[in-house]
Each structure stands twice: as structure tokens, then as C-alpha cells.
Design a protein around this motif. Structure first.
Motif, PDB file in Angstrom:
ATOM      1  N   SER A 184      10.878  -5.491 -38.324  1.00 49.17           N
ATOM      2  CA  SER A 184      10.057  -6.254 -38.640  1.00 49.17           C
ATOM      3  C   SER A 184       9.318  -6.543 -39.768  1.00 49.17           C
ATOM      4  O   SER A 184       8.587  -7.577 -40.237  1.00 49.17           O
ATOM      5  CB  SER A 184       8.847  -4.182 -39.328  1.00 49.17           C
ATOM      6  N   LEU A 185      10.529  -6.589 -40.914  1.00 44.61           N
ATOM      7  CA  LEU A 185       9.944  -7.267 -41.984  1.00 44.61           C
ATOM      8  C   LEU A 185      10.626  -8.891 -41.479  1.00 44.61           C
ATOM      9  O   LEU A 185      10.363  -9.924 -42.140  1.00 44.61           O
ATOM     10  CB  LEU A 185      11.415  -7.055 -43.620  1.00 44.61           C
ATOM     11  N   LEU A 186      11.884  -9.635 -40.737  1.00 41.27           N
ATOM     12  CA  LEU A 186      11.755 -10.653 -40.567  1.00 41.27           C
ATOM     13  C   LEU A 186      11.166 -10.692 -39.911  1.00 41.27           C
ATOM     14  O   LEU A 186      10.699 -11.835 -39.696  1.00 41.27           O
ATOM     15  CB  LEU A 186      13.428 -10.831 -39.080  1.00 41.27           C
ATOM     16  N   LYS A 187      10.110 -10.350 -38.209  1.00 45.42           N
ATOM     17  CA  LYS A 187       8.186 -11.238 -38.776  1.00 45.42           C
ATOM     18  C   LYS A 187       7.980 -11.577 -39.282  1.00 45.42           C
ATOM     19  O   LYS A 187       6.754 -12.380 -39.460  1.00 45.42           O
ATOM     20  CB  LYS A 187       8.325 -10.216 -37.303  1.00 45.42           C
ATOM     21  N   ILE A 188       7.880 -10.326 -40.145  1.00 45.36           N
ATOM     22  CA  ILE A 188       6.755 -10.672 -41.239  1.00 45.36           C
ATOM     23  C   ILE A 188       7.014 -12.202 -42.259  1.00 45.36           C
ATOM     24  O   ILE A 188       6.094 -13.304 -42.340  1.00 45.36           O
ATOM     25  CB  ILE A 188       6.374  -9.260 -42.305  1.00 45.36           C
ATOM     26  N   LYS A 189       8.810 -12.033 -42.376  1.00 44.70           N
ATOM     27  CA  LYS A 189       8.714 -13.318 -43.173  1.00 44.70           C
ATOM     28  C   LYS A 189       8.653 -14.593 -42.559  1.00 44.70           C
ATOM     29  O   LYS A 189       8.311 -15.493 -42.784  1.00 44.70           O
ATOM     30  CB  LYS A 189      10.158 -13.392 -43.353  1.00 44.70           C
ATOM     31  N   ALA A 190       8.568 -14.436 -41.255  1.00 45.11           N
ATOM     32  CA  ALA A 190       8.361 -15.631 -40.584  1.00 45.11           C
ATOM     33  C   ALA A 190       7.241 -15.701 -40.583  1.00 45.11           C
ATOM     34  O   ALA A 190       6.618 -17.284 -40.596  1.00 45.11           O
ATOM     35  CB  ALA A 190       8.989 -15.146 -38.562  1.00 45.11           C
ATOM     36  N   LEU A 191       5.422 -15.022 -39.969  1.00 41.99           N
ATOM     37  CA  LEU A 191       4.416 -15.430 -40.381  1.00 41.99           C
ATOM     38  C   LEU A 191       3.998 -15.541 -41.975  1.00 41.99           C
ATOM     39  O   LEU A 191       3.768 -16.897 -41.746  1.00 41.99           O
ATOM     40  CB  LEU A 191       3.840 -14.414 -40.099  1.00 41.99           C
ATOM     41  N   ALA A 192       4.811 -14.694 -42.547  1.00 41.07           N
ATOM     42  CA  ALA A 192       4.414 -15.322 -44.035  1.00 41.07           C
ATOM     43  C   ALA A 192       5.425 -15.509 -45.285  1.00 41.07           C
ATOM     44  O   ALA A 192       5.444 -14.293 -45.666  1.00 41.07           O
ATOM     45  CB  ALA A 192       3.394 -14.148 -44.481  1.00 41.07           C
TER      46      ALA A 192
END
Length: 280
Positions: A184-192
């Protein structure tokens, strides 16, 4: 007198006495005062849940009035894809309903009420959406938001980032996003990419090797897993250590113990107590 009114009546007097609410076992002035810019973060766990129904607008308002550094918000997603503030997978513990959040639409969720007993009086308030919380506080508060998988899938990250962008909170650096899910954190990092991220470790599962290696600036650890060596090693890597507490019965004792290790953040259920031991 209800928990809410106790909190509200005492809030104006916080600058005079941080011992007004709750049982304080640390005497006034027993710790040297810490300058605010160097003080550990005081994170209101599910709002001011010591005085009001957890994860409600009122609980967050009381916490904001005490001057905490961040409002901690656990996210769950409804059947129709709306983000609400709720810690548990089900609504059984904190409301007058039963069942999984993911089995209800937002309209159905809004038909339930959070419940808490105080002096035999039932205190009720509706379950808030994340949008309603942001609409209440906008850029006047910092948010510490927990994401999680939804039925094993990445589902809430894009919705969350869109909301944060809509309220321009990412531009103001007012948001930390935490999760037990590295995915989940890696997806957040990709988005923002510039959002502050915190990887959480469950009690008994902490790995110093993993915590040192992951590319997240904050590590969240359950208090009984925290040692001086762990804090020192993570500080050497330039990471902050934020501590959460599972057992309310031992939380105050544990807060005092980890304070000696110079941890960087406290997810507290006892806001005044934490502020007093930190002398802030």
C-alpha cells in the motif's frame, strides 16, 4: 458530566495545567521543558478517545483543541468505495450495528451511530467519512492516516490521494500515511512521491533489518518491541521511530519507558499525560 463536556470545559485551561483531565502520575515540572520544534510528535490516536467516542468528528475536534501534532485516522472502505474513519474491520465494537464495513454502502453506514457509555448516559455520534473530517479541519491540522488492503486488494490508495489533492493537503506537507502493508505504501509513493510514509510493524513481528532497509522515513513499532538499540540503529539510518500502544492499562508506564530512548512520536490515548511527560 460526559467525557466530551469534561474535555471541552478543561481545554481552555491547558496552558495553565496539563493535569486537568485524566489520572496523572508524573508531577508537574518533573521533566525539563522541550522546545516545540525539537519535541517528539504527539499523535492523537483515533482522536481524543479518552474523552469521547473514538474516530468521530467531536473526538478529533477535542484533540485539535489540545494542540496535538497530528490527528490519527484509520481508514476503512465501504461497499460503494467511500472512505470512512473506523479502526475495526467490523462496526460491532464501536456502534449500534454489526457486520463488516465493506458489506455496507455509505448510506447504510450512516444509519448507524457510534456508541459509548459515560456515567450511564449513552453518547452517540455518526460515523464520519474522511471527506467530512477534511472538510472540518482543512489545512488547520496535520493528518496521520492509516491505509490497509481491502479484501486483500489495493483499493483505497487512489481515492485517498485524490481527496488529499482536492483539499490541497499534500502541498502543505500536512499528511503522513502509515500502513502495515508495504504494498500500500509503495502505491502511495508512486501516486504522491513526496508524501511522508510510515511502515508499521505488528507486535512481535518487528525486523530491524527490514526497518533499516525499507525506503520509508518513519517506522512504527508497538511499544513492547522498542529497545534503545533499535531506536539508535534507526536514528543512524535517518529514520524516525513512532511508537503505538496496544494495552491501555500499561500505556502510561510504557510511554515513560520509551521516552528514555528518545523516540520521535507517540500514538497516544492519553494526550495530557503524554504532553506532561514530554514537558511540551
Amino acid at each position: 458530566m460526559t467525557k466530551y463536556w469534561i474535555g471541552c470545559l478543561l481545554i481552555p485551561f491547558l496552558t495553565l495545567s496539563l493535569t486537568s483531565c485524566g489520572d496523572m502520575s508524573v508531577s508537574e515540572g518533573s521533566q525539563p521543558r522541550i522546545e516545540k520544534e525539537h519535541a517528539p510528535r504527539v499523535i492523537a490516536h483515533r482522536g481524543a478517545n479518552e474523552w469521547y467516542n473514538e474516530s468521530t468528528i467531536t473526538a478529533y475536534q477535542i484533540a485539535a483543541e489540545t494542540g496535538v501534532d497530528s490527528l490519527e485516522i484509520d481508514l476503512r472502505m465501504t461497499k460503494d468505495g467511500e472512505l470512512i474513519a473506523m479502526h475495526d474491520e467490523t462496526i460491532d465494537r464501536t456502534t449500534n450495528g454489526k457486520g463488516k464495513v465493506s458489506d455496507y454502502t455509505l448510506k447504510e453506514i450512516k444509519s448507524f451511530r457510534t456508541l459509548e457509555l459515560d456515567n450511564s448516559k449513552v453518547i452517540t455520534e455518526e460515523i464520519p467519512t474522511l471527506r467530512e473530517i477534511m472538510e472540518t479541519f482543512r489545512d488547520t491540522q496535520s493528518y496521520y492516516i492509516e491505509t490497509r488492503l481491502v479484501n486483500g486488494e489495493l483499493a483505497m490508495e487512489e481515492k485517498l490521494i485524490r481527496l488529499l489533492e482536492e483539499y490541497q493537503l499534500l502541498n502543505e506537507n500536512l499528511v503522513t500515511i502509515q500502513s502495515f502493508s508495504e504494498e500500500s505504501l509503495l502505491k502511495i509513493k508512486a501516486l504522491a512521491p513526496y508524501t511522508e510514509l510510515a511502515l508499521l510493524f505488528r507486535k512481535g513481528s518487528f525486523s530491524l533489518e527490514k526497518a533499516r532497509e525499507v525506503d520509508f522515513p518513519v517506522i512504527g513499532i508497538e511499544s513492547t518491541d522498542v529497545t534503545q538499540k533499535i531506536v539508535n540503529e534507526l536514528h543512524k539510518k535517518g529514520k524516525e521511530v513512532h511508537v503505538y500502544f496496544i494495552d491501555k492499562q500499561t500505556q502510561k508506564e510504557e510511554q515513560q519507558r520509551v521516552m528514555e530512548y528518545q523516540v520521535d512520536g507517540y500514538f497516544t490515548d492519553y494526550i495530557h499525560f503524554t504532553k506532561e511527560i514530554l514537558a511540551i
